[in-house]
Design a protein around this motif. Structure first.
Motif, PDB file in Angstrom:
ATOM      1  N   PHE A   1       0.839  -1.208   0.000  1.00 20.93           N
ATOM      2  CA  PHE A   1       0.000   0.000   0.000  1.00 20.93           C
ATOM      3  C   PHE A   1       0.868   1.251   0.000  1.00 20.93           C
ATOM      4  O   PHE A   1       2.054   1.201   0.350  1.00 20.93           O
ATOM      5  CB  PHE A   1      -1.013  -0.008   1.160  1.00 20.93           C
ATOM      6  N   CYS A   2       0.261   2.349  -0.465  1.00 13.18           N
ATOM      7  CA  CYS A   2       0.944   3.640  -0.542  1.00 13.18           C
ATOM      8  C   CYS A   2       0.333   4.573   0.481  1.00 13.18           C
ATOM      9  O   CYS A   2      -0.873   4.481   0.771  1.00 13.18           O
ATOM     10  CB  CYS A   2       0.757   4.262  -1.922  1.00 13.18           C
ATOM     11  N   VAL A   3       1.126   5.482   1.014  1.00 12.76           N
ATOM     12  CA  VAL A   3       0.622   6.420   2.020  1.00 12.76           C
ATOM     13  C   VAL A   3       1.109   7.836   1.726  1.00 12.76           C
ATOM     14  O   VAL A   3       2.216   8.037   1.252  1.00 12.76           O
ATOM     15  CB  VAL A   3       1.050   6.000   3.454  1.00 12.76           C
ATOM     16  N   GLY A   4       0.232   8.808   2.002  1.00 14.31           N
ATOM     17  CA  GLY A   4       0.572  10.215   1.815  1.00 14.31           C
ATOM     18  C   GLY A   4      -0.624  11.061   2.208  1.00 14.31           C
ATOM     19  O   GLY A   4      -1.732  10.531   2.386  1.00 14.31           O
ATOM     20  N   THR A   5      -0.414  12.342   2.328  1.00 16.62           N
ATOM     21  CA  THR A   5      -1.478  13.225   2.787  1.00 16.62           C
ATOM     22  C   THR A   5      -2.715  13.155   1.887  1.00 16.62           C
ATOM     23  O   THR A   5      -3.845  13.133   2.365  1.00 16.62           O
ATOM     24  CB  THR A   5      -0.940  14.667   2.854  1.00 16.62           C
TER      25      THR A   5
ATOM     26  N   ALA B   1      -3.927  10.723  -0.299  1.00 10.97           N
ATOM     27  CA  ALA B   1      -4.713   9.480  -0.309  1.00 10.97           C
ATOM     28  C   ALA B   1      -4.883   8.898   1.087  1.00 10.97           C
ATOM     29  O   ALA B   1      -5.704   8.020   1.278  1.00 10.97           O
ATOM     30  CB  ALA B   1      -4.025   8.453  -1.198  1.00 10.97           C
ATOM     31  N   VAL B   2      -4.113   9.341   2.045  1.00 12.25           N
ATOM     32  CA  VAL B   2      -3.980   8.760   3.383  1.00 12.25           C
ATOM     33  C   VAL B   2      -3.315   7.371   3.227  1.00 12.25           C
ATOM     34  O   VAL B   2      -2.108   7.267   3.335  1.00 12.25           O
ATOM     35  CB  VAL B   2      -5.293   8.696   4.174  1.00 12.25           C
ATOM     36  N   VAL B   3      -4.137   6.338   2.965  1.00 11.01           N
ATOM     37  CA  VAL B   3      -3.586   5.004   2.697  1.00 11.01           C
ATOM     38  C   VAL B   3      -4.338   4.457   1.498  1.00 11.01           C
ATOM     39  O   VAL B   3      -5.566   4.540   1.452  1.00 11.01           O
ATOM     40  CB  VAL B   3      -3.797   4.042   3.894  1.00 11.01           C
ATOM     41  N   ILE B   4      -3.630   3.918   0.534  1.00 16.67           N
ATOM     42  CA  ILE B   4      -4.330   3.333  -0.612  1.00 16.67           C
ATOM     43  C   ILE B   4      -3.650   2.031  -1.019  1.00 16.67           C
ATOM     44  O   ILE B   4      -2.436   1.978  -1.201  1.00 16.67           O
ATOM     45  CB  ILE B   4      -4.447   4.337  -1.781  1.00 16.67           C
TER      46      ILE B   4
ATOM     47  N   ALA C   1      -7.354  -1.006   7.958  1.00 15.87           N
ATOM     48  CA  ALA C   1      -7.309  -0.625   9.377  1.00 15.87           C
ATOM     49  C   ALA C   1      -6.578   0.697   9.569  1.00 15.87           C
ATOM     50  O   ALA C   1      -6.996   1.551  10.358  1.00 15.87           O
ATOM     51  CB  ALA C   1      -6.638  -1.733  10.195  1.00 15.87           C
ATOM     52  N   LEU C   2      -5.495   0.881   8.844  1.00 14.22           N
ATOM     53  CA  LEU C   2      -4.710   2.116   8.962  1.00 14.22           C
ATOM     54  C   LEU C   2      -5.477   3.311   8.407  1.00 14.22           C
ATOM     55  O   LEU C   2      -5.501   4.398   8.984  1.00 14.22           O
ATOM     56  CB  LEU C   2      -3.380   1.969   8.213  1.00 14.22           C
ATOM     57  N   TRP C   3      -6.121   3.120   7.271  1.00 15.87           N
ATOM     58  CA  TRP C   3      -6.885   4.214   6.654  1.00 15.87           C
ATOM     59  C   TRP C   3      -7.987   4.685   7.599  1.00 15.87           C
ATOM     60  O   TRP C   3      -8.122   5.871   7.884  1.00 15.87           O
ATOM     61  CB  TRP C   3      -7.489   3.742   5.320  1.00 15.87           C
ATOM     62  N   GLN C   4      -8.737   3.710   8.129  1.00 19.87           N
ATOM     63  CA  GLN C   4      -9.837   4.029   9.038  1.00 19.87           C
ATOM     64  C   GLN C   4      -9.340   4.817  10.250  1.00 19.87           C
ATOM     65  O   GLN C   4      -9.908   5.849  10.626  1.00 19.87           O
ATOM     66  CB  GLN C   4     -10.467   2.702   9.502  1.00 19.87           C
ATOM     67  N   ARG C   5      -8.267   4.319  10.842  1.00 19.68           N
ATOM     68  CA  ARG C   5      -7.764   4.930  12.073  1.00 19.68           C
ATOM     69  C   ARG C   5      -7.211   6.331  11.807  1.00 19.68           C
ATOM     70  O   ARG C   5      -7.459   7.267  12.570  1.00 19.68           O
ATOM     71  CB  ARG C   5      -6.673   4.034  12.651  1.00 19.68           C
ATOM     72  N   LEU C   6      -6.458   6.482  10.729  1.00 21.91           N
ATOM     73  CA  LEU C   6      -5.873   7.793  10.436  1.00 21.91           C
ATOM     74  C   LEU C   6      -6.960   8.825  10.135  1.00 21.91           C
ATOM     75  O   LEU C   6      -6.900   9.957  10.613  1.00 21.91           O
ATOM     76  CB  LEU C   6      -4.896   7.691   9.252  1.00 21.91           C
TER      77      LEU C   6
END
Ligand code: PLP
Length: 424
Positions: A349-353, A355-358, A397-402
């Motif tokens: 997965f990719c992360v950044g401001t 997309a948050v997590v995708i 899980a990370l997307w939801q939490r962030l």
């Protein structure tokens, strides 16, 4: 004040990036180099724009009514900050930012909390990164905490622009450019710092089942050891646009940047891969900050959440039995392809401001066929990650939490910073 009114200087006489610091060292009583928030002037627009429909927002196209502006001249330091109507800058065509690209930016977001107060997500990290970027291209220093005070004020004034719909936010683009009006190939002793705001919709509205396709090409490089990849500089991006077009033409959404066959980043996002051990424990791997990787705020936050003990306190969606080990280490294409073949590659997965997590659903690797002669046509081989972003995945899980932390439904370790009221 427009840039044209700033005091002209004999730039060739000035020392390089230390110009601002020199003014300080010369013992002037009040530090002329500092941004002084008590000198802020606010000029409100007489006619306010109509708010766009959040459903049709295209990233970065609509700007709010006001911007924050200040500029730097070596002999006086930072000008009084201004919040004023959004509008064009007037710049000398010889300004160094147009020629040699001393140009720094940041990307962060303001969200509306449940009580209607605008909130930022770990903005100190953005400000510190911006200060490091400025130093990397010899732009004048500024106080990161002071700039944040002014940005919070601007966001409070523009709060009506933060879309209420879930997953929507107000994108904040602090920008610092060298404005020395000279073709001399040396550091810009003058600069302009401004902050503009743009309402944005969610990167994708529903994570479930959706994800990105990435293309890696060994002949396209974003960053290299000793270069500038670890800083948010304008000069890092334009040279990647042709590769982005090649990826799009071959049917992929983003570039997966590699160096040799070592994975670096995806588009303008950091990358994580999740491997499963025989005993079920998960290894979550992301490339180390070796100077070629942008030190993302989301990357740092994901690592912090994944390292928290017990994991379910940080990520309640995980099963109580989940065991996670994080590692910042080199990740290679061969490793990804081998793990995909043996079924141990659980997620990428990719992360950044933005997309948050995708999650990533497909990775192509364009390279000369193994054993082929020099100059033979490259071929693309693919791996597919069918379960990407499903319920129960780390990405989900990370997307939801962030998002819960960013939108203020969950308070976590002081990561949320509120913006107060327009006149506070
Ligand atoms: C901005 C950016 C990121 C993500 O950083 P965040 O602070 O998480 O938004 C990753 N890679 C590149 C190249 C970037 O420009």
């Amino acid at each position: 004040m427009t840039l044209q009114e700033s005091v002209p200087l004999n730039a060739s006489d000035m020392p390089l990036s230390t110009a601002g610091a020199q003014v300080l060292k010369n013992g002037l009583s009040s530090s002329p180099s500092d941004i002084d928030p008590s000198q802020l002037t606010i000029t409100l627009a007489t006619a306010l724009k109509q708010l766009p429909d959040p459903e049709t927002l295209v990233f970065g196209e609509v700007m709010t009514d006001h911007m924050l502006y200040m500029d730097f001249a070596p002999e006086r330091g930072w000008s009084s900050p201004q919040i004023k109507p959004y509008g064009p800058l007037s710049l000398d065509p010889a300004c160094s930012c147009f020629q040699y690209c001393p140009s720094v930016f940041e990307g962060m977001k303001a969200y509306l909390g449940p009580d209607g107060t605008p909130r930022l997500f770990r903005p100190q990290l953005n400000m510190e990164r911006m200060a490091r970027s400025a130093e990397r291209v010899a732009l004048p220093p500024f106080d990161a905490d002071t700039l944040l005070i002014l940005i919070r004020r601007l966001v409070a004034i523009e709060a009506r622009w933060i879309p209420r719909a879930r997953g929507c936010s107000l994108y904040i683009r602090p920008t610092l450019i060298g404005t020395r009006p000279s073709l001399g190939v040396s550091a810009s002793t003058q600069a302009a710092l401004y902050v503009i705001l743009s309402p944005t919709g969610p990167y994708i509205r529903d994570l479930n089942g959706k994800g990105l396709s990435l293309l890696a090409m060994s002949d396209q490089i974003r960053a290299w050891p000793g270069g500038t990849g670890g800083f948010k500089l304008g000069l890092n991006y334009a040279a990647g646009f042709p590769a982005q077009r090649v990826a799009a033409a071959l049917g992929y959404q983003q570039m997966l940047w590699i160096l040799g066959e070592t994975v670096a980043e995806a588009g303008a996002m950091n990358v994580f891969a999740v491997f499963e051990r025989p005993d079920g424990e998960l290894d979550v791997v992301t490339p180390p900050l070796d100077g070629t990787i942008l030190p993302g705020v989301t990357r740092a936050s994901v690592l912090a959440l994944l390292s928290y003990q017990p994991p379910t306190a940080a990520l309640p969606q995980l099963s109580a039995h989940a065991r996670i080990r994080t590692a910042e280490r080199a990740l290679t294409m061969s490793e990804l392809f081998a793990a995909s073949a043996t079924g141990t590659l659980r997620e990428v997965f990719c992360v950044g401001t933005a997309a948050v997590v995708i999650p990533v659903t497909r990775i192509g690797w364009r390279r000369p066929p193994p054993g082929a002669k020099n100059g033979s046509e490259p071929e693309v081989v693919d791996i597919v990650l069918p379960a990407a972003g499903e319920q129960g995945s780390l990405a989900q899980a990370l997307w939801q939490r962030l998002v819960d932390i960013q939108e203020g439904r969950v308070e976590w370790e002081g990561w949320g910073v509120t913006c107060g009221t327009p006149d506070a």
